[in-house]
Design an enzyme around this catalytic site. Structure first.
Site, PDB file in Angstrom:
ATOM      1  N   GLY A   1       7.211   5.826   9.739  1.00  0.00           N
ATOM      2  CA  GLY A   1       6.790   5.118  10.832  1.00  0.00           C
ATOM      3  C   GLY A   1       6.766   6.152  11.940  1.00  0.00           C
ATOM      4  O   GLY A   1       6.482   6.045  13.025  1.00  0.00           O
TER       5      GLY A   1
ATOM      6  N   GLU B   1      11.131   8.664   4.868  1.00  0.00           N
ATOM      7  CA  GLU B   1       9.890   8.244   4.069  1.00  0.00           C
ATOM      8  C   GLU B   1       8.705   8.509   4.967  1.00  0.00           C
ATOM      9  O   GLU B   1       8.091   7.375   5.104  1.00  0.00           O
ATOM     10  CB  GLU B   1      10.096   6.781   3.468  1.00  0.00           C
TER      11      GLU B   1
ATOM     12  N   GLY C   1       4.933   9.123   6.006  1.00  0.00           N
ATOM     13  CA  GLY C   1       3.783   8.855   5.129  1.00  0.00           C
ATOM     14  C   GLY C   1       2.499   9.400   6.175  1.00  0.00           C
ATOM     15  O   GLY C   1       2.140  10.612   6.226  1.00  0.00           O
ATOM     16  N   ARG C   2       2.309   8.825   7.224  1.00  0.00           N
ATOM     17  CA  ARG C   2       1.183   9.123   8.026  1.00  0.00           C
ATOM     18  C   ARG C   2       1.349  10.527   8.740  1.00  0.00           C
ATOM     19  O   ARG C   2       0.549  11.347   8.816  1.00  0.00           O
ATOM     20  CB  ARG C   2       1.088   8.064   9.278  1.00  0.00           C
TER      21      ARG C   2
ATOM     22  N   CYS D   1     -23.951  -3.731   8.149  1.00  0.00           N
ATOM     23  CA  CYS D   1     -24.751  -4.709   8.639  1.00  0.00           C
ATOM     24  C   CYS D   1     -23.835  -5.625   9.448  1.00  0.00           C
ATOM     25  O   CYS D   1     -23.598  -6.842   9.349  1.00  0.00           O
ATOM     26  CB  CYS D   1     -25.563  -5.659   7.861  1.00  0.00           C
TER      27      CYS D   1
ATOM     28  N   TYR E   1      -3.987   6.548   5.460  1.00  0.00           N
ATOM     29  CA  TYR E   1      -4.343   5.066   5.795  1.00  0.00           C
ATOM     30  C   TYR E   1      -6.029   5.108   6.134  1.00  0.00           C
ATOM     31  O   TYR E   1      -6.271   4.433   7.038  1.00  0.00           O
ATOM     32  CB  TYR E   1      -3.619   4.586   6.863  1.00  0.00           C
TER      33      TYR E   1
HETATM   34  C1  PLP Z   1       8.921   1.057   2.893  1.00  0.00           C
HETATM   35  C2  PLP Z   1       7.958   1.948   3.690  1.00  0.00           C
HETATM   36  N1  PLP Z   1       8.455   3.334   3.698  1.00  0.00           N
HETATM   37  C3  PLP Z   1       7.425   4.285   4.407  1.00  0.00           C
HETATM   38  C4  PLP Z   1       6.308   3.908   4.820  1.00  0.00           C
HETATM   39  C5  PLP Z   1       5.382   4.901   5.632  1.00  0.00           C
HETATM   40  O1  PLP Z   1       5.146   4.730   6.836  1.00  0.00           O
HETATM   41  P1  PLP Z   1       4.648   5.736   7.642  1.00  0.00           P
HETATM   42  O2  PLP Z   1       3.397   6.293   7.018  1.00  0.00           O
HETATM   43  O3  PLP Z   1       4.136   5.197   8.918  1.00  0.00           O
HETATM   44  O4  PLP Z   1       5.467   6.809   8.062  1.00  0.00           O
HETATM   45  C6  PLP Z   1       6.016   2.562   4.958  1.00  0.00           C
HETATM   46  C7  PLP Z   1       4.546   2.171   5.265  1.00  0.00           C
HETATM   47  O5  PLP Z   1       4.181   1.188   5.414  1.00  0.00           O
HETATM   48  C8  PLP Z   1       6.793   1.473   4.312  1.00  0.00           C
HETATM   49  O6  PLP Z   1       6.441   0.302   3.981  1.00  0.00           O
END
Ligand code: PLP
Length: 382
Positions: free
Chosen positions: A220, A254, A256-257, A332, A361
């Protein structure tokens, strides 16, 4: 970035994702180095499951957060956390079998399924109980705490979940999982959330005399697409997290983004420039079927323009100057918008638009087959 300029110069009609793997590796190392000893940095594969990205991160991050058997295939063996509210039987079996996977338990029903499967196989299921906190923890883009969602078990039912989990000999409660938001831009909010998660976990551990070792905060950490020069303050977060006493628990993040977004670029050529009902439009090769994020969030994706001087036609080149432009794609539908009216100095047909922050994403959340246009190239800078 020189490598991108070079790519644009040598490609006649660019439409590509370009990934800066060198920058990505450095980002992951920097993130890890700033974190205190008690933290474990995982990469959330769903942000971008590109194999080259995973290869780059393997050996730097401590593990991967996966949400499907497909993501397990991509990461290969090693520490993984398997989350998601709809786990299929074959996925549960596989996670149990591989043994280096810790499973998030997202419901009572899932706990019971796991209990039966683990007993049948005579293996131990290592689990984190996924908590949907009572209170909303941020004003971030998507919330998974304090609001009804399909994720996890609400906080007030966690005691009952613990009690039931303790009845299964083949289930080991390793800790709690709290992923609660997406694209949070405020480090202090994230710290307050972390403190809540740690306090709750320690309380449950004490109340039920659990032998837990993990508190998983999920991801997040945000990307400021609207004001890229005001990013999430990772260093402030890392400093603050050092002050938390987790009583020996590993604190799993964890990301990601925040890990990959800045290391992907979506690059595409302007095919047309026109005016319609008083608004200026640039129409590009590609669009939201390649990069769906700005359509999903109804925002302008950050970009800059690379000018190209070659012009093959005998007539005047269409252009806009010192004005706001909408950048649309080739589909379109009037929803195919990458930019919803942003100022440009100059933009001409044949110029190239470079969408930055397109490494998370982006490609994999897009509806690639709509209208059967070609896919973009995928280019890697190493
Ligand atoms: C369980 C879990 N962990 C980690 C993430 C990664 O989140 P972010 O990309 O916002 O850091 C997500 C994203 O949906 C998730 O569902």
């Amino acid at each position: 970035m020189d490598a991108i300029k070079e790519y644009i110069q040598r490609t006649g009609s660019p439409c590509a994702y370009v990934y800066d793997l060198k920058g990505l590796g450095k980002r992951a190392k920097d993130m890890k180095e700033t974190l205190p000893e008690q933290c474990r940095l995982y990469y959330a594969v769903k942000a971008n499951p590109d194999v080259r990205i995973l290869e780059t991160l393997k050996g730097i991050v401590d593990g991967f957060e996966v949400a499907s058997a497909g993501e397990m295939d991509r990461t290969g063996r090693g520490p993984r956390i398997f989350g998601g509210p709809a786990k299929k039987e074959e996925e549960l079996y596989r996670a149990l079998w591989e043994q280096d996977v810790t499973l998030n338990v997202e419901s009572f029903h899932e706990l019971r399924r796991l209990g039966v499967l683990a007993e049948e196989r005579q293996v131990t299921a290592r689990v984190l109980l996924r908590v949907n906190l009572e209170e909303n923890v941020s004003d971030s883009h998507l919330k998974m705490a304090g609001v009804p969602t399909q994720f996890g078990v609400e906080e007030r039912r966690i005691p009952a979940l613990i009690e039931e989990a303790l009845e299964y000999e083949c289930i080991e409660i390793c800790g709690f999982h709290f992923h609660a938001m997406s694209n949070n831009l405020d480090a202090r909010t994230h710290l307050a959330f972390a403190e809540t998660a740690v306090n709750k976990s320690l309380q449950w551990k004490e109340d039920y005399q659990l032998d837990t070792s993990i508190i998983d905060l999920g991801g997040g950490f945000g990307i400021n697409y609207w004001h890229p020069d005001e990013p999430f303050d990772w260093d402030e977060f890392a400093r603050g997290i050092s002050d938390l006493d987790t009583e020996g628990h590993e604190l799993i993040l964890e990301a990601g983004r925040y890990m990959t977004a800045e290391y992907g670029y979506y690059i595409t050529e302007v095919l047309d420039v026109k005016e319609n009902h008083g608004r200026h439009f640039a129409v590009v090769r590609g669009g939201t079927h390649h990069l769906r994020l700005p359509a999903a969030w109804k925002m302008s994706h950050p970009f800059h323009v690379e000018h190209r001087e070659t012009w093959p036609y005998p007539f005047e080149r269409p252009e806009v100057k010192e004005t706001e432009v909408v950048i649309a794609g080739e589909l379109c539908t009037p929803n195919d918008l990458l930019v919803r009216g942003e100022y440009v100095e100059r933009l001409r047909a044949g110029d190239v638009v470079v969408f930055t922050h397109a490494g998370a994403y982006a490609w994999t959340i897009s509806h690639h087959e709509f209208l059967s246009h070609p896919h973009p190239e995928h280019v890697y800078i190493t």
